[in-house]
Enzyme design. Structure first.
Site, PDB file in Angstrom:
ATOM      1  N   TYR A  15       0.863  -1.178   0.000  1.00  0.00           N
ATOM      2  CA  TYR A  15       0.000   0.000   0.000  1.00  0.00           C
ATOM      3  C   TYR A  15       0.903   1.233   0.000  1.00  0.00           C
ATOM      4  CZ  TYR A  15      -3.784   3.098   1.675  1.00  0.00           C
ATOM      5  OH  TYR A  15      -4.718   4.092   1.835  1.00  0.00           O
ATOM      6  N   HIS A 170     -11.228  -1.702   8.017  1.00  0.00           N
ATOM      7  CA  HIS A 170     -11.351  -0.583   8.945  1.00  0.00           C
ATOM      8  C   HIS A 170     -12.385  -0.836  10.031  1.00  0.00           C
ATOM      9  CE1 HIS A 170      -9.315   1.604   5.592  1.00  0.00           C
ATOM     10  NE2 HIS A 170      -8.625   2.013   6.624  1.00  0.00           N
TER      11      HIS A 170
END
Length: 657
Positions: A15, A170
């Site tokens: 990422y 998340h």
């Protein structure tokens, strides 16, 4: 010697994205040269929330947590010399997913790529943004419509593209239990598929079900996390078969990518994070039945700041060693018919089904957003309470705290920093872009985009036309804000104290005594300036302050300094607490402290929490910040005592000095 047949490894991703499109492009090409097999793009917060780099809310945020993409020129630079029709690209983008996909398509078109050959994913999960990350723009219903607009468009034009990555990552970062992570993610997927039914021909619906992918989190509780992934596989197959009548087993396959848990990375003894990351990767690779299709690992030092290329390389090598040096990929599933695993999977599925039934009874995920948010806040409070009490051991944090100083964190340049000049340079490029484009073409494109937003047409064709005409990210976002209205999601923090008051008696007594001396209840303002939507810490501070007997003011995320000052004045608050996790604390606090002085409110103590290096902490104290907290300050009660002392007007209180 007979050659052993091995499975193909998962996609290796990192990422990544920072500072500028040019710098991020160099990082991508370097990572690909090191053996990375797919790209995973991190965008900065203005890009994620539909603002241009020169917007007031973008101040201090440009290039901090990802790459700024303001227009087609930035996207062109980001992928220079990377043939997009040969790349598998994951873009972690949600509210502005239609726009970033439009820019990606336009950039690929400029390269002469075959658009139908594009492979990759846009995360495109707005529902979890209301629950955890906060990068939403519009209310839930028009946001859901745009998710399925992308799905319908990609079915017709990008057959290899995954139109949505249901993101439970998340949710776990926000405190979700495994059962909640399973249920909330699956409820999101069903909300999307229910809405998509009317947008694609019936004969193609099963194929679209097969193109929904997931992006999950793997925490440190290795056995539970591995069982969670097996439960995901079973539950998704069950939903696809029973709810949607999908007969093809391939279309019912649970396809997921993973980033292992960043919440568990510690600022204390950060070298221990290497072991955490490895163990968490095992949970999503060991079980063949539930093996991830793509893995991206955080760097060991992400609790300290931006990782360097070397730190990202270390995480990439971890994946390569697992895939190529071990014999993992030579075997069938290692856990089939294991009674302990089967019992745990069954228990997780039972808990998830109960949550799913409750969400369905509320009308589905969109209608249940406030309920899910409150559940996450409560679960996270319970987790933090376990760490504070020692019921949950975190090595180096609440146990085994003594140790040698790490040579990895000493010296200069141990983490990357974004040059403050980067923001000004990005704004200068944006200004040049605006001045050089065809103004009439932009006006026409924005008109067509607005028309589509209002009349229900698919948002993708006018977005692609707008990208090619030179429209900017902020202009695209403004059209949606005007068409659908802006939205402020639920905070999950009730004003009513909970019954979690164990261990709070001394603080509650002090709050009551200070409130008597003040002549009214001690009032604490919790604020989140800028675009940082990671609200977990702010929610837990506000919740604990409430349970300690304080009057709290917490309006959620994305506040301007002026809004914070107005809230402080109107609420006659005694202490202001601010949470900034994006690294933009210096410019935001400079502006806010100056405005407090101008408003004659500089007598109100200000405390700040975030990922704040020691040098920055000294500068913040010089500005007048009363207290500074970083992730190592996990004992919330100590912070509560500090707030009480700062507000105390008595002879022993800091406010009296």
């Amino acid at each position: 010697m007979t050659q052993v047949q091995k499975d193909r490894p998962w996609l290796f991703r990192t990422y990544a994205g920072h500072s500028t499109a040019e710098a991020s492009n160099a990082l991508y090409r370097s990572n690909l040269a090191k053996g990375q097999t797919g790209l995973s793009v991190a965008f900065d917060l203005p890009t994620q929330t539909g603002y241009d780099s020169d917007h007031i809310l973008a101040r201090g945020e440009v290039g901090k947590v990802g790459v700024p993409i303001s227009h087609l020129g930035d996207m062109r630079t980001l992928f220079a010399d990377i043939p997009l029709d040969q790349m598998n690209t994951s873009m972690t983008i949600n509210a502005t997913a239609p726009w970033l996909l439009a820019l990606y398509i336009a950039a690929a078109d400029e390269q002469g790529a075959n658009i139908s050959a594009l492979q990759g994913t846009v995360q495109n999960d707005i529902i979890k943004e209301y629950l955890s990350r906060g990068t939403y723009i519009c209310p839930p219903k028009p946001s859901l419509r745009m998710i399925t607009d992308i799905a319908a468009y990609t079915r017709a034009h990008l057959p290899k593209w995954n139109p949505m990555n249901v993101c439970s990552y998340h949710l776990q970062e926000a405190g979700a239990t495994p059962e909640q992570e399973l249920a909330f993610a699956l409820a999101t997927a069903t909300a999307v598929l229910d809405d998509l039914k009317g947008k694609v021909p019936e004969e193609h619906f099963g194929q679209m079900v097969g193109r929904i992918s997931f992006f999950v989190n793997a925490g440190i509780r290795f056995v539970t996390e591995m069982c969670k992934m097996r439960a995901f596989v079973d539950l998704w197959d069950e939903i696809c078969r029973e709810r949607y009548g999908v007969s093809d087993p391939k279309m019912r396959r649970f396809r997921y990518g993973v980033q292992v848990n960043s919440l568990g990375l510690t600022e204390q003894q950060p070298e221990n994070n290497v072991y955490r990351i490895l163990i968490e990767m095992l949970a999503v690779t060991l079980s063949k039945k539930a093996r991830a299709r793509a893995v991206q690992l955080p760097a060991w030092n992400e609790a300290l700041g931006l990782p360097r290329p070397w730190d990202q390389q270390w995480s990439l090598r971890m994946q390569q060693i697992m895939a190529y040096e071990t014999d993992l990929l030579e075997y069938e599933d290692l856990f089939d018919e294991n009674p302990a695993v089967e019992r745990k999977v069954a228990a997780l599925k039972e808990g998830a089904r109960a949550e799913l039934a409750l969400i369905d009874s509320m009308g589905g995920a969109v209608e249940a957003i406030e309920y899910m948010k409150s559940r996450l806040v409560d679960s996270n409070a319970a987790r933090i309470g376990q760490i504070e009490s020692g019921d949950m051991t975190v090595v180096g944090v609440n146990a085994y705290q003594n140790g040698e100083a790490s040579p990895l964190t000493s010296g200069d340049d141990t983490i990357m920093t974004v040059d403050p000049k980067t923001e000004a340079e990005q704004i200068e490029r944006l200004t040049r872009w605006r001045n050089a484009r065809d103004a009439q073409a932009v006006t026409d494109a924005l008109r067509d985009l607005r028309t589509a937003a209002l009349d229900g047409s698919n948002i993708m064709p006018p977005s692609i036309a707008a990208a090619k005409a030179g429209v900017t990210t902020g202009e695209w976002g403004d059209v949606l804000r005007q068409a659908f209205g802006q939205y402020r999601g639920p905070t999950g923090v009730s004003g009513t104290p909970s019954n979690r008051t164990e261990g709070l008696d001394e603080i509650r007594d002090q709050v009551a005594a200070v409130s008597d001396r003040l002549g009214r209840k001690l009032t604490f303002l919790m604020g989140k300036p800028g675009l940082d939507g990671h609200s977990n810490g702010a929610e837990q501070i506000a919740t604990r302050a409430r349970d300690c007997g304080m009057e709290i003011s917490y309006e959620g995320i994305r506040l301007t300094p002026d809004e914070i000052i107005t809230a402080a004045r109107d609420g006659a608050v005694h202490v202001i607490g601010l949470s900034i996790l994006s690294g933009s604390h210096m410019p935001l606090m400079e502006e806010l402290m100056a405005k407090l002085r101008a408003a004659e409110l500089s007598h109100i103590p200000v405390i700040v929490g975030g990922i704040i290096p020691d040098d920055d902490a000294q500068k913040l104290r010089a500005m007048g910040i009363a207290r500074i907290y970083t992730p190592k300050d996990f004992e919330l009660n100590r912070i509560m005592f500090d707030i009480v002392a700062l507000a105390d007007p008595g002879p022993d209180g800091i406010a009296a000095q």
